[in-house]
Design an enzyme around this catalytic site. Structure first.
Site, PDB file in Angstrom:
ATOM      1  CE  LYS A 124       4.362  -1.392  -0.790  1.00 22.73           C
ATOM      2  NZ  LYS A 124       3.397  -1.943   0.194  1.00 22.73           N
TER       3      LYS A 124
ATOM      4  NE  ARG B 291      -1.793   3.228  -1.224  1.00 18.25           N
ATOM      5  CZ  ARG B 291      -0.511   3.536  -1.049  1.00 18.25           C
ATOM      6  NH1 ARG B 291       0.424   2.655  -1.377  1.00 18.25           N
ATOM      7  NH2 ARG B 291      -0.153   4.712  -0.573  1.00 18.25           N
TER       8      ARG B 291
END
Length: 272
Positions: free
Chosen positions: A204, A246
């Site tokens: 991210k 994740r």
């Protein structure tokens, strides 16, 4: 938890695929050691738009069916819709991962309860199309913690068992750099540490900011250059109490966790 996106627009190209290609990616992540595959057919990256039920089902169900021809790996479905989760369950999925924490579809929580599904409740602010327009918090940890406690209470009231509830602080979902940083550092304290914490940090833009400094333009470092930063951030999240990572890069993450486990046990022994 290995990420597979049956979408054309999720931010990391390496996670994307359709039909047989997405199923092959899932099976590759299983070979690399994924305990769970998280499969989504509706992008929730910042700026994305929601899609309709028919399109989500068209993308999702063939992938589940193809995976099930080869593997019984637990499948987590990233959806906000009861109809999609019901069809996914019929095809062989077992876990619900809802970015709306059961708020968007009033029927979804009842379905999860009646079928005994583990449910991941995530915090976000707004919708993906606009969530990065309002990212500041007076008390990031307190506000996210209060929201998640409220959604846990709502899930319990629907009949979802407490041992079936996982929580996710929603890193990057309507949060600025400082809020993300606080939530990683204190993730294990959310909801009093009573529920497994799922952390989604992989590649991210927050990771780019950690590497390059918050003063850099958000996302300036491309996702392709965020693996080392992701591994470091996930290591710190694990130390802070995260239970599930994740990730896009399963093999590298398992290597990191093996090193962490071995060194942590040795460090503990050395201080006794």
């Amino acid at each position: 938890m290995g990420i597979v996106n049956a979408t054309p627009d999720s931010f990391w190209q390496g996670s994307r695929g359709s039909g047989h290609q997405a199923a092959e990616l899932a099976l590759q992540l299983v070979e690399e050691g994924a305990h769970i595959i998280d499969l989504g057919a509706e992008s929730t990256r910042p700026g994305s738009s929601y899609i309709g039920e028919d399109q989500e089902l068209e993308r999702l169900i063939p992938v589940i069916q193809e995976i099930r021809r080869h593997s019984q790996v637990p499948l987590s479905i990233d959806t906000r819709k009861q109809s999609v989760m019901a069809a996914a369950w019929e095809a062989g999925a077992q876990i619900l991962n809802d970015v709306s924490a059961l708020e968007d579809d009033p029927q979804l929580g009842a379905f999860a309860a009646s079928h005994g599904l583990p449910v991941i409740l995530m915090h976000k602010r707004g919708i993906p199309a606009t969530m990065q327009h309002d990212t500041s918090y007076d008390d990031a940890f307190g506000q996210v913690d209060t929201y998640l406690q409220g959604r846990v209470a709502a899930a319990l009231s629907l009949g979802i068992q407490s041992d079936r509830i996982w929580i996710d602080p929603g890193i990057g979902f309507g949060k600025d750099f400082q809020a993300n940083r606080i939530l990683v550092a204190r993730c294990g304290q959310l909801c009093g540490g009573r529920f497994p914490v799922v952390m989604g940090l992989s590649r991210k833009s927050f990771v780019a900011q950690l590497v390059d400094g918050v003063s850099q333009k958000q996302g300036e470092r491309p996702p392709e250059s965020r693996l080392a930063g992701t591994l470091a951030a996930n290591m710190m999240a694990t130390i802070a109490g995260a239970s599930v990572l994740r990730v896009h890069d399963v093999a590298a993450t398992r290597d990191m966790l093996s090193v962490l486990e071995n060194l942590r046990s040795e460090c503990v022994s050395s201080f006794r």
